[in-house]
Write an enzyme that holds these catalytic residues in place. Sequence first.
Site, PDB file in Angstrom:
ATOM      1  N   ASP A  56       1.059  -1.042  -0.056  1.00  0.00           N
ATOM      2  CA  ASP A  56      -0.212   0.223  -0.105  1.00  0.00           C
ATOM      3  C   ASP A  56       0.933   1.346  -0.169  1.00  0.00           C
ATOM      4  OD1 ASP A  56      -3.704   0.535   1.269  1.00  0.00           O
ATOM      5  OD2 ASP A  56      -1.794   2.257   1.118  1.00  0.00           O
TER       6      ASP A  56
ATOM      7  N   THR B 106     -15.611  -2.369  -9.591  1.00  0.00           N
ATOM      8  CA  THR B 106     -16.246  -1.822  -9.252  1.00  0.00           C
ATOM      9  C   THR B 106     -18.035  -2.105 -10.495  1.00  0.00           C
ATOM     10  OG1 THR B 106     -17.974   0.182  -8.767  1.00  0.00           O
ATOM     11  CG2 THR B 106     -16.008  -0.040 -10.258  1.00  0.00           C
ATOM     12  N   ASP B 107     -19.257  -1.710  -9.347  1.00  0.00           N
ATOM     13  CA  ASP B 107     -20.136  -1.784 -10.759  1.00  0.00           C
ATOM     14  C   ASP B 107     -20.478  -0.428 -11.516  1.00  0.00           C
ATOM     15  OD1 ASP B 107     -20.675   0.109  -8.434  1.00  0.00           O
ATOM     16  OD2 ASP B 107     -23.551  -0.829  -8.131  1.00  0.00           O
ATOM     17  N   GLU B 108     -19.415   0.700 -11.111  1.00  0.00           N
ATOM     18  CA  GLU B 108     -19.843   1.917 -11.642  1.00  0.00           C
ATOM     19  C   GLU B 108     -19.307   1.926 -13.100  1.00  0.00           C
ATOM     20  OE1 GLU B 108     -18.829   5.486  -9.661  1.00  0.00           O
ATOM     21  OE2 GLU B 108     -19.167   3.831  -7.764  1.00  0.00           O
TER      22      GLU B 108
ATOM     23  N   ALA C 206      -6.651   1.466  -5.174  1.00  0.00           N
ATOM     24  CA  ALA C 206      -7.250   2.072  -6.633  1.00  0.00           C
ATOM     25  C   ALA C 206      -7.347   3.625  -5.878  1.00  0.00           C
ATOM     26  CB  ALA C 206      -8.525   1.872  -6.712  1.00  0.00           C
ATOM     27  N   GLU C 207      -7.516   4.864  -6.369  1.00  0.00           N
ATOM     28  CA  GLU C 207      -7.817   5.578  -6.084  1.00  0.00           C
ATOM     29  C   GLU C 207      -9.426   5.597  -6.397  1.00  0.00           C
ATOM     30  OE1 GLU C 207      -6.933   8.188  -5.402  1.00  0.00           O
ATOM     31  OE2 GLU C 207      -4.603   8.137  -5.339  1.00  0.00           O
TER      32      GLU C 207
ATOM     33  N   LYS D 295     -11.210   2.256 -13.559  1.00  0.00           N
ATOM     34  CA  LYS D 295     -12.019   0.836 -13.496  1.00  0.00           C
ATOM     35  C   LYS D 295     -11.973   0.229 -14.414  1.00  0.00           C
ATOM     36  CE  LYS D 295     -12.102  -0.411  -9.876  1.00  0.00           C
ATOM     37  NZ  LYS D 295     -10.874  -0.723  -8.724  1.00  0.00           N
TER      38      LYS D 295
ATOM     39  N   PRO E 200     -24.549  17.134   3.375  1.00  0.00           N
ATOM     40  CA  PRO E 200     -24.771  18.274   2.360  1.00  0.00           C
ATOM     41  C   PRO E 200     -25.380  17.299   1.025  1.00  0.00           C
ATOM     42  CG  PRO E 200     -22.396  17.722   3.155  1.00  0.00           C
ATOM     43  CD  PRO E 200     -22.886  17.261   3.635  1.00  0.00           C
TER      44      PRO E 200
ATOM     45  N   TYR F 252     -13.074   8.039 -12.935  1.00  0.00           N
ATOM     46  CA  TYR F 252     -13.349   7.555 -11.610  1.00  0.00           C
ATOM     47  C   TYR F 252     -13.513   5.827 -12.339  1.00  0.00           C
ATOM     48  CZ  TYR F 252     -14.510   3.723  -8.259  1.00  0.00           C
ATOM     49  OH  TYR F 252     -14.201   2.313  -7.400  1.00  0.00           O
TER      50      TYR F 252
ATOM     51  N   TYR G 182     -26.539  15.843  -2.411  1.00  0.00           N
ATOM     52  CA  TYR G 182     -25.962  16.852  -3.667  1.00  0.00           C
ATOM     53  C   TYR G 182     -27.953  16.778  -4.382  1.00  0.00           C
ATOM     54  CZ  TYR G 182     -21.154  14.718  -3.296  1.00  0.00           C
ATOM     55  OH  TYR G 182     -19.567  15.053  -2.589  1.00  0.00           O
TER      56      TYR G 182
HETATM   57  P1  NAD Z   1     -10.046   3.376   0.020  1.00  0.00           P
HETATM   58  O1  NAD Z   1      -9.738   5.063  -1.283  1.00  0.00           O
HETATM   59  O2  NAD Z   1     -10.812   3.606   0.622  1.00  0.00           O
HETATM   60  O3  NAD Z   1      -8.420   2.757  -0.885  1.00  0.00           O
HETATM   61  C1  NAD Z   1      -8.005   2.405  -1.351  1.00  0.00           C
HETATM   62  C2  NAD Z   1      -5.692   1.958  -1.129  1.00  0.00           C
HETATM   63  O4  NAD Z   1      -5.573   2.158  -1.922  1.00  0.00           O
HETATM   64  C3  NAD Z   1      -5.846   3.404   0.520  1.00  0.00           C
HETATM   65  O5  NAD Z   1      -5.381   2.855   1.445  1.00  0.00           O
HETATM   66  C4  NAD Z   1      -4.377   3.838  -0.846  1.00  0.00           C
HETATM   67  O6  NAD Z   1      -3.295   4.271  -0.035  1.00  0.00           O
HETATM   68  C5  NAD Z   1      -3.931   2.507  -2.220  1.00  0.00           C
HETATM   69  N1  NAD Z   1      -3.265   3.128  -2.848  1.00  0.00           N
HETATM   70  C6  NAD Z   1      -4.261   4.058  -3.856  1.00  0.00           C
HETATM   71  N2  NAD Z   1      -3.356   4.219  -4.154  1.00  0.00           N
HETATM   72  C7  NAD Z   1      -2.388   3.288  -4.118  1.00  0.00           C
HETATM   73  C8  NAD Z   1      -0.854   2.870  -5.327  1.00  0.00           C
HETATM   74  N3  NAD Z   1      -0.966   3.034  -6.182  1.00  0.00           N
HETATM   75  N4  NAD Z   1      -0.623   2.402  -4.685  1.00  0.00           N
HETATM   76  C9  NAD Z   1      -0.385   1.142  -3.649  1.00  0.00           C
HETATM   77  N5  NAD Z   1      -1.216   1.631  -3.134  1.00  0.00           N
HETATM   78  C10 NAD Z   1      -2.548   2.800  -3.465  1.00  0.00           C
HETATM   79  O7  NAD Z   1     -10.850   2.252  -1.392  1.00  0.00           O
HETATM   80  P2  NAD Z   1     -11.588   1.395  -1.193  1.00  0.00           P
HETATM   81  O8  NAD Z   1     -13.086   2.210  -0.702  1.00  0.00           O
HETATM   82  O9  NAD Z   1     -11.431  -0.049  -0.053  1.00  0.00           O
HETATM   83  O10 NAD Z   1     -11.797   0.355  -2.121  1.00  0.00           O
HETATM   84  C11 NAD Z   1     -11.036  -0.700  -3.192  1.00  0.00           C
HETATM   85  C12 NAD Z   1     -11.169  -1.162  -3.622  1.00  0.00           C
HETATM   86  O11 NAD Z   1     -12.438  -2.071  -4.022  1.00  0.00           O
HETATM   87  C13 NAD Z   1     -10.996  -0.393  -5.489  1.00  0.00           C
HETATM   88  O12 NAD Z   1     -10.230  -0.687  -6.324  1.00  0.00           O
HETATM   89  C14 NAD Z   1     -12.541   0.366  -5.701  1.00  0.00           C
HETATM   90  O13 NAD Z   1     -12.319   1.138  -7.166  1.00  0.00           O
HETATM   91  C15 NAD Z   1     -13.348  -1.190  -5.125  1.00  0.00           C
HETATM   92  N6  NAD Z   1     -14.782  -0.770  -4.829  1.00  0.00           N
HETATM   93  C16 NAD Z   1     -14.998   0.128  -4.460  1.00  0.00           C
HETATM   94  C17 NAD Z   1     -16.009  -0.302  -3.842  1.00  0.00           C
HETATM   95  C18 NAD Z   1     -16.817   0.618  -2.526  1.00  0.00           C
HETATM   96  O14 NAD Z   1     -17.748   1.451  -1.905  1.00  0.00           O
HETATM   97  N7  NAD Z   1     -15.608   1.382  -1.668  1.00  0.00           N
HETATM   98  C19 NAD Z   1     -16.883  -0.638  -3.767  1.00  0.00           C
HETATM   99  C20 NAD Z   1     -17.013  -1.038  -5.474  1.00  0.00           C
HETATM  100  C21 NAD Z   1     -15.886  -1.439  -5.403  1.00  0.00           C
HETATM  101  P1  TYD Z   2     -19.980   7.722  -2.625  1.00  0.00           P
HETATM  102  O1  TYD Z   2     -19.695   7.640  -1.241  1.00  0.00           O
HETATM  103  O2  TYD Z   2     -18.946   9.098  -2.679  1.00  0.00           O
HETATM  104  O3  TYD Z   2     -20.254   7.388  -3.924  1.00  0.00           O
HETATM  105  P2  TYD Z   2     -20.756   6.498  -5.275  1.00  0.00           P
HETATM  106  O4  TYD Z   2     -20.507   7.915  -5.494  1.00  0.00           O
HETATM  107  O5  TYD Z   2     -19.813   6.197  -5.268  1.00  0.00           O
HETATM  108  O6  TYD Z   2     -21.819   6.035  -5.874  1.00  0.00           O
HETATM  109  O7  TYD Z   2     -21.182   8.802  -2.749  1.00  0.00           O
HETATM  110  C1  TYD Z   2     -22.837   7.713  -2.435  1.00  0.00           C
HETATM  111  C2  TYD Z   2     -24.257   8.352  -3.376  1.00  0.00           C
HETATM  112  O8  TYD Z   2     -24.546   9.603  -2.148  1.00  0.00           O
HETATM  113  C3  TYD Z   2     -23.566   9.567  -4.762  1.00  0.00           C
HETATM  114  O9  TYD Z   2     -25.477   9.627  -5.252  1.00  0.00           O
HETATM  115  C4  TYD Z   2     -22.852  11.107  -4.476  1.00  0.00           C
HETATM  116  C5  TYD Z   2     -24.404  10.636  -2.923  1.00  0.00           C
HETATM  117  N1  TYD Z   2     -23.188  11.786  -1.881  1.00  0.00           N
HETATM  118  C6  TYD Z   2     -24.069  13.035  -1.506  1.00  0.00           C
HETATM  119  O10 TYD Z   2     -25.472  13.220  -1.852  1.00  0.00           O
HETATM  120  N2  TYD Z   2     -23.420  14.025  -0.341  1.00  0.00           N
HETATM  121  C7  TYD Z   2     -22.088  13.728   0.226  1.00  0.00           C
HETATM  122  O11 TYD Z   2     -21.387  14.681   0.218  1.00  0.00           O
HETATM  123  C8  TYD Z   2     -21.682  12.512  -0.457  1.00  0.00           C
HETATM  124  C9  TYD Z   2     -19.842  12.100  -0.341  1.00  0.00           C
HETATM  125  C10 TYD Z   2     -22.502  11.047  -1.340  1.00  0.00           C
END
Ligand code: NAD
Ligand code: TYD
Length: 337
Positions: free
Chosen positions: A33, A123-125, A81-82, A155, A206, A151, A208
């Site tokens: 990481d 991701t489903d996105e 990931a970012e 992906k 907030p 984003y 959206y």
């Molecule tokens: P997060 O942003 O919480 O964590 C990302 C981690 O990756 C962090 O620890 C960061 O330090 C590390 N990282 C970032 N850039 C890096 C690099 N260049 N090299 C090494 N480490 C790096 O993300 P998350 O929400 O835990 O998501 C994890 C994965 O799951 C992602 O690939 C995301 O696309 C996918 N995902 C997330 C969700 C969700 O709801 N959060 C849903 C579906 C899929």
């Molecule tokens: P988010 O947690 O950023 O996940 P994603 O965009 O990947 O689905 O946002 C979830 C939903 O909530 C999305 O429709 C955007 C909305 N949202 C708000 O309305 N206010 C906020 O401050 C944030 C961060 C998200």
Amino acid sequence: MKIVITGGAGFIGGNFVHYMIKAHPEYEIIVLDKLTYAGNLETLASVMDKIKFVKDDIADRNAVFKLFEEEKPDVVVNFAAESHVDRSIEDPGIFLKTNVIGTQTLMDACREYGIRRYHQVSTDEVYGDLPLDRPDLFFTEETPLHTSSPYSASKASADLLVQAYYRTYNLPVTISRCSNNYGPYHFPEKLIPLMIANALADKPLPVYGKGENVRDWLYVEDHCKAIDLIIHKGKVGEVYNIGGHNEMRNIDIVKLICRELGKPESLITYVTDRKGHDLRYAINPEKIHNELGWLPETTFENGIKKTIEWYLNNRSWWEPIISGEYMDYYEKMYGNR
Ligand code: NAD
Ligand code: TYD
């Protein structure tokens, strides 16, 4: 079995590390990481003696190859990931570097040193969005990729590259595409933890646009279980959608958090909508259910209670995050919204 978990200091990766230590105590776990703003070693503090932690960038070829040469892992699960849509709208470049080049770099190292499985956490996105007035439509693994944000485009690009490495080089890959996760260790820039943190501080919540966008929420541990199944029993070259048929409108989640915390709905503030805001995500999880027997175990009702309780009991994890650098981010994103 030696497993490299990238992004293991983040939200889902961190939960996966904790899950795997319990589910497979005999496995050797290496976390790779970069510790970006989203990575937090506190997430792993209680298990640091059970893992090897390496601070490096998945897009740094020399660092990744050196690690693979030394460790020769059997399995790689790429969470790194970012991950925040709003940040990708502000600055797409780092999303391409980490999410696309990082994926390529990891897979090149897998080719060079050999691997039993490379698993891409997606991701489903990548499927874009569904209309609000067609509740009969769901994303299947066959739904065309149709992205909206930098984003999701990054992906989807990574997913295509993973499939290309399977077809071209026979790399033993799998891909999972999950819906929105929630649970412990979730960085407070995302909807659920942000609303919990703001509500606890009696700050505006907030929302959206009109808050009518729909997300399909899954408790993070259920996602971890699905990935564990896929890396052990999933078929090489396949994509698996993961989701628990739990669609909620954003506004209903925010109101529920207010109710659970005993805070007034008057904290809710409608703000300018996100650019290109996806309307609805909804997963059809039949394939992973039929082929691997996976089903979500935590209902949203229980999961959200557990999550709120976790944030109440673990202020020392998230309060330091929402001071300092995060305040600058918050001011930039919400100051004049
Ligand atoms: P997060 O942003 O919480 O964590 C990302 C981690 O990756 C962090 O620890 C960061 O330090 C590390 N990282 C970032 N850039 C890096 C690099 N260049 N090299 C090494 N480490 C790096 O993300 P998350 O929400 O835990 O998501 C994890 C994965 O799951 C992602 O690939 C995301 O696309 C996918 N995902 C997330 C969700 C969700 O709801 N959060 C849903 C579906 C899929
Ligand atoms: P988010 O947690 O950023 O996940 P994603 O965009 O990947 O689905 O946002 C979830 C939903 O909530 C999305 O429709 C955007 C909305 N949202 C708000 O309305 N206010 C906020 O401050 C944030 C961060 C998200």
